[in-house]
Structures are given as structure tokens and as C-alpha cells.
Scaffold this motif. Structure first.
Motif, mmCIF file in Angstrom:
data_model
loop_
_atom_site.group_PDB
_atom_site.id
_atom_site.type_symbol
_atom_site.label_atom_id
_atom_site.label_comp_id
_atom_site.label_asym_id
_atom_site.label_seq_id
_atom_site.Cartn_x
_atom_site.Cartn_y
_atom_site.Cartn_z
ATOM 1 N N LEU A 46 0.765 -0.947 0.071
ATOM 2 C CA LEU A 46 0.333 0.306 -0.335
ATOM 3 C C LEU A 46 0.842 1.201 -0.282
ATOM 4 N N GLN A 47 1.705 1.329 0.741
ATOM 5 C CA GLN A 47 2.267 2.493 0.835
ATOM 6 C C GLN A 47 3.377 2.369 -0.461
ATOM 7 N N GLN A 48 3.861 1.915 -0.948
ATOM 8 C CA GLN A 48 4.662 2.292 -1.728
ATOM 9 C C GLN A 48 3.776 2.428 -3.478
ATOM 10 N N TYR A 49 2.584 1.430 -3.188
ATOM 11 C CA TYR A 49 1.247 2.204 -3.945
ATOM 12 C C TYR A 49 1.245 3.751 -4.359
ATOM 13 N N ALA A 50 1.248 4.035 -3.040
ATOM 14 C CA ALA A 50 0.704 5.666 -2.620
ATOM 15 C C ALA A 50 2.124 6.481 -3.509
ATOM 16 N N ARG A 51 2.909 5.471 -2.526
ATOM 17 C CA ARG A 51 4.526 7.013 -2.899
ATOM 18 C C ARG A 51 3.929 7.095 -4.460
ATOM 19 N N GLU A 54 1.676 9.693 -6.024
ATOM 20 C CA GLU A 54 1.933 10.531 -5.972
ATOM 21 C C GLU A 54 2.869 11.175 -6.937
ATOM 22 N N SER A 55 4.104 10.472 -7.204
ATOM 23 C CA SER A 55 4.679 10.759 -8.386
ATOM 24 C C SER A 55 3.842 10.421 -9.886
ATOM 25 N N ARG A 56 3.740 9.631 -10.046
ATOM 26 C CA ARG A 56 2.865 9.279 -11.405
ATOM 27 C C ARG A 56 1.769 11.159 -11.510
ATOM 28 N N TRP A 57 0.914 11.520 -9.922
ATOM 29 C CA TRP A 57 0.555 12.526 -10.319
ATOM 30 C C TRP A 57 1.256 13.866 -10.622
ATOM 31 N N GLN A 71 -9.024 17.466 -8.124
ATOM 32 C CA GLN A 71 -10.127 16.753 -6.802
ATOM 33 C C GLN A 71 -10.313 15.717 -6.675
ATOM 34 N N HIS A 72 -10.465 14.600 -8.021
ATOM 35 C CA HIS A 72 -10.900 13.108 -8.224
ATOM 36 C C HIS A 72 -8.713 12.643 -7.938
ATOM 37 N N HIS A 73 -7.841 13.516 -7.754
ATOM 38 C CA HIS A 73 -6.306 12.791 -7.228
ATOM 39 C C HIS A 73 -5.914 12.774 -5.582
ATOM 40 N N TYR A 74 -7.336 14.322 -5.269
ATOM 41 C CA TYR A 74 -7.335 14.439 -3.943
ATOM 42 C C TYR A 74 -7.858 13.516 -2.803
ATOM 43 N N GLN A 75 -9.073 13.200 -3.734
ATOM 44 C CA GLN A 75 -10.024 11.996 -2.843
ATOM 45 C C GLN A 75 -9.454 11.040 -3.028
ATOM 46 N N PHE A 76 -8.900 10.719 -4.316
ATOM 47 C CA PHE A 76 -8.573 9.226 -4.020
ATOM 48 C C PHE A 76 -7.094 8.609 -3.001
#
Length: 158
Positions: A46-51, A54-57, A71-76
Motif C-alpha cells: 500500500l505504501q509503495q502504491y501510494a508513493r 504521488e509520483s505519477r500525479w 479533486q479526483h486525485h486528492y479524493q483518491f
């Protein structure tokens, strides 16, 4: 069957039961550690996916960032971090379970060690008692031999 045999048999049964309890506690601890490891693996993913998200975003936001997309990104990301927090809670629960299982194993090992010490002490006492009996027999034999020799010597002087 003597009381001593009853006691020894009771101790054997107690040691067998304590051994089974220790083995069960060790197995339970191993299972708890396995579960903890699996939960840690999930948390790491999960932590790797979150990183990575964020990098892709960050890369995409430099190219195009509409308010709807942000908004979609922040909600996700909020949902993803909430999931990470939940998994952290699961990890705390697993840590508590492992600590409890470690305590159970220590208690079972202590009980088994105590019973083993009782058996060793009783065996030592039995060995000392047997040694005293043997020494008494040797002493009595030597005394009888000495009396016979003294009687033979006394009888031979007549």
C-alpha cells in the motif's frame, strides 16, 4: 504402586502436558508471526502504491492539471492514505498478538523448566538415598566381617 511411583507418574504426565502446551504456544507464536509478516507485506504494498501514485500525479500535474482532475486525485489519495492508516492499525493488532503469544510461550517454557527441575531434584534425592543405602550395606558388611575376624581371632586364642 508406591506413593513415590505415583508422584513420578504424575510428574511425567505433568511434563508431557507442559511440553504439549509449550509446543502449541510455539506453533501459535509462529502463526501469529506469519500473519504479522503477511500484514506487513500488505502495508508495504500500500505504501509503495501510494508513493508511485504521488509520483505519477506530480508528473501529470506538470503537464495538465484541471480542477476536476486535482479533486479526483486528492479524493483518491485520501482514501488510499486512510487504507494505509487502517493497515497500520492491523499491524498494531498483530504486534499485540505476537507479544501475547511470546508471553504465553515464555510462561509455558517456564512451567516446563520448573517441572523438569523438580524431576531432576527428585532424581538427585533418589540417587543420594540409594548411595546412602549402598554405603550402609557396605558398612554393615564390613562390620560383620570385622566381627567374624575378631571372633575367629578370639576363638583361635583358646
Amino acid at each position: 504402586m508406591s506413593a513415590r511411583d505415583d508422584s513420578a507418574g504424575g510428574l511425567r504426565v505433568a511434563i508431557e502436558m507442559a511440553t504439549r502446551q509449550r509446543d502449541a504456544a510455539a506453533q501459535s507464536l509462529a502463526q501469529a508471526r506469519d500473519s504479522q509478516g503477511a500484514a506487513q507485506g500488505q502495508l508495504d504494498q500500500l505504501q509503495q502504491y501510494a508513493r508511485e501514485s504521488e509520483s505519477r500525479w506530480t508528473q501529470q500535474a506538470q503537464i495538465r492539471a484541471t480542477p476536476e482532475l486535482m479533486q479526483h486525485h486528492y479524493q483518491f489519495m485520501d482514501r488510499l492514505y486512510h487504507t494505509v492508516d487502517l493497515q497500520n492499525g492491523v499491524m498494531e493488532q498483530h504486534a499485540r498478538q505476537v507479544r501475547a503469544r511470546v508471553a504465553q510461550l515464555r510462561a509455558a517454557e517456564l512451567r516446563l523448566a520448573s517441572l523438569s527441575q523438580v524431576v531432576a531434584r527428585k532424581a538427585s534425592q533418589q540417587a543420594r538415598l540409594q548411595q546412602r543405602r549402598e554405603q550402609k550395606e557396605v558398612d554393615e558388611f564390613a562390620a560383620r566381617q570385622s566381627l567374624r575376624r575378631a571372633g575367629t581371632a578370639f576363638g583361635g586364642q583358646d
